[in-house]
Design an enzyme around this catalytic site. Structure first.
Site, PDB file in Angstrom:
ATOM      1  N   LYS A   1       0.831  -1.203   0.000  1.00  0.00           N
ATOM      2  CA  LYS A   1       0.000   0.000   0.000  1.00  0.00           C
ATOM      3  C   LYS A   1       0.874   1.266   0.000  1.00  0.00           C
ATOM      4  O   LYS A   1       2.073   1.204   0.261  1.00  0.00           O
ATOM      5  CB  LYS A   1      -0.938  -0.012   1.217  1.00  0.00           C
ATOM      6  CG  LYS A   1      -1.989  -1.115   1.138  1.00  0.00           C
ATOM      7  CD  LYS A   1      -2.863  -0.967  -0.096  1.00  0.00           C
ATOM      8  CE  LYS A   1      -4.052  -1.898  -0.125  1.00  0.00           C
ATOM      9  NZ  LYS A   1      -3.762  -3.327  -0.180  1.00  0.00           N
TER      10      LYS A   1
HETATM   11  C1  LIG Z   1     -10.237  -2.353  -1.498  1.00  0.00           C
HETATM   12  C2  LIG Z   1      -9.602  -3.093  -0.366  1.00  0.00           C
HETATM   13  N1  LIG Z   1     -10.299  -3.271   0.764  1.00  0.00           N
HETATM   14  C3  LIG Z   1      -9.785  -3.911   1.824  1.00  0.00           C
HETATM   15  C4  LIG Z   1      -8.504  -4.419   1.803  1.00  0.00           C
HETATM   16  C5  LIG Z   1      -8.024  -5.202   2.964  1.00  0.00           C
HETATM   17  O1  LIG Z   1      -6.846  -4.780   3.505  1.00  0.00           O
HETATM   18  P1  LIG Z   1      -5.833  -5.817   4.204  1.00  0.00           P
HETATM   19  O2  LIG Z   1      -5.148  -6.560   3.102  1.00  0.00           O
HETATM   20  O3  LIG Z   1      -4.924  -4.911   4.970  1.00  0.00           O
HETATM   21  O4  LIG Z   1      -6.628  -6.702   5.092  1.00  0.00           O
HETATM   22  C6  LIG Z   1      -7.732  -4.246   0.649  1.00  0.00           C
HETATM   23  C7  LIG Z   1      -6.388  -4.729   0.565  1.00  0.00           C
HETATM   24  O5  LIG Z   1      -5.600  -5.289   0.331  1.00  0.00           O
HETATM   25  C8  LIG Z   1      -8.297  -3.584  -0.471  1.00  0.00           C
HETATM   26  O6  LIG Z   1      -7.596  -3.439  -1.601  1.00  0.00           O
END
Ligand SMILES: Cc1ncc(COP(=O)(O)O)c(C=O)c1O
Length: 366
Positions: A183
């Site tokens: 990210k």
């Molecule tokens: C649009 C979206 N929502 C939620 C997430 C969830 O984040 P994480 O991977 O930190 O759980 C991501 C990520 O990768 C995402 O791209």
């Protein structure tokens, strides 16, 4: 291993120094100065009153929905063109995800299609600012107000994204971010729940720490979770935040570089919506025909260049097959889209190589 990966975090600032401070002081779990400092700095950077750190972006969404009291019998409207986590978080609460299509120009959730999917059971809308592009929050907030719906903004991919100079995540009732390693700013694994509403963030905090009651040790008044971020993760996050402006500036320069170099070719570069700042978490293109997508990706892979397909629309996945129906724009974008290398350390020479290889493929195959 690719010579040019899609993403590589830049950890060359104060990350090591701050992590060493955690090790030296033995504050390595979820207490310590960095957790508070990161939450406060993040809230002020985004322009919200309150922020609660959590261990990833998926649980951030789960907590945001739980804080709003969303559960079985409720419907939450979500774009089908998103990462699976947005939809999974809705499912965890027992609510039903209701998929809607995307806008052709921006690839973001289509407000008109949101309207078409509102039922008496709809409780919330979850716009997802996909790939760093902003959703049409004016239209979405107007619909939400008209129908008295909550808005949960999924900003996992949109740190640095602005609408008329206002950061995404400040429009809805409650919003979430992800700090996964790829990210725009990372903590390794991590996430944040933000809101101007103190009660909602207090609920999120309560739930993330095992539902511990305020005034009695080891007394829990709800079924909570352990969704806490560690001090080590927050230390990395704080160091990343210090350099966030330069990351975003470089990513925007890369997007402009792709646009310039790919001009005149039969690919469409993800365009910035008017009145917004696209943070280009991912610089993405559409090929003209879906059949070109995998051969182009294979060609780039042979040249040592990693790419990703756009997300598969979630309504096409097996666990949602019972609610299957067509979402033609999301499907068309998904079959034709490619994420290109988008990390801030990418050099202009690497950008030249990637675009030269795309041009070569298109010349040979079209
Ligand atoms: C649009 C979206 N929502 C939620 C997430 C969830 O984040 P994480 O991977 O930190 O759980 C991501 C990520 O990768 C995402 O791209």
């Amino acid at each position: 291993m690719f010579d040019i990966p899609v993403y590589r975090p830049d950890l060359g600032g104060n990350e090591k120094k701050y992590v060493n401070e955690c090790l030296d002081t033995s504050w390595i779990s979820s207490r310590g100065r960095f957790v508070n400092d990161f939450e406060t700095s993040f809230a002020s950077r985004v322009g919200v009153k309150h922020a609660a750190s959590v261990c990833n972006g998926t649980v951030a969404l789960h907590l945001a929905l739980m804080a709003l009291g969303i559960g079985p019998g409720d419907e939450v409207i979500v774009p089908t063109l998103t990462y699976i986590a947005s939809v999974n978080a809705i499912t965890y609460t027992g609510a039903t995800p209701v998929f809607v299509d995307s806008e052709r120009a921006t690839w973001q959730v289509d407000p008109d299609d949101i309207r078409r999917h509102i039922t008496p059971r709809t409780r919330a809308i979850m716009p997802v600012h996909l790939y760093g592009q902003a959703c049409d929050m004016d239209a979405i907030m107007a619909i939400a107000q008209e129908h008295r719906l909550f808005v949960v903004e999924d900003c996992a991919e949109a740190f640095g994204t602005l609408i008329r100079e206002r950061h995404v995540g400040t429009f809805g009732d409650i919003s979430t971010f992800s700090f996964f390693g790829n990210k725009t700013i990372t903590t390794g694994e991590g996430g944040m729940v933000v809101s101007d509403d103190k009660t909602l963030i207090e609920r999120a905090r309560h739930l993330k720490g095992q539902g511990l009651a305020a005034h009695r040790e080891y007394w829990h008044d709800v079924v909570g979770y352990n969704y806490r971020m560690t001090n080590i993760e927050a230390a990395i996050g704080l160091a990343q935040l210090e350099r966030a402006d330069s990351f975003i500036a470089r990513k925007r320069a890369l997007a402009a570089g792709y646009k310039e170099r790919l001009k005149g070719l039969s690919v469409e570069v993800h365009a910035e919506a008017p009145g917004t700042v696209h943070s280009y978490w991912m610089c993405s293109i559409l090929v003209a025909r879906a059949e070109q997508r995998e051969p182009l990706r294979a060609h780039l892979a042979r040249a040592g260049i990693e790419t990703r397909p756009l997300f598969y629309p979630v309504h096409t996945m097996p666990m949602h097959s019972r609610s299957f129906r067509r979402h033609p724009i999301a499907e068309d974008l998904a079959w034709r889209g490619i994420n290109l290398p988008s990390w801030p350390g990418l050099t202009d020479e690497q950008l030249d190589t990637i675009c030269m290889q795309i041009a070569r493929f298109l010349e040979e195959r079209t």
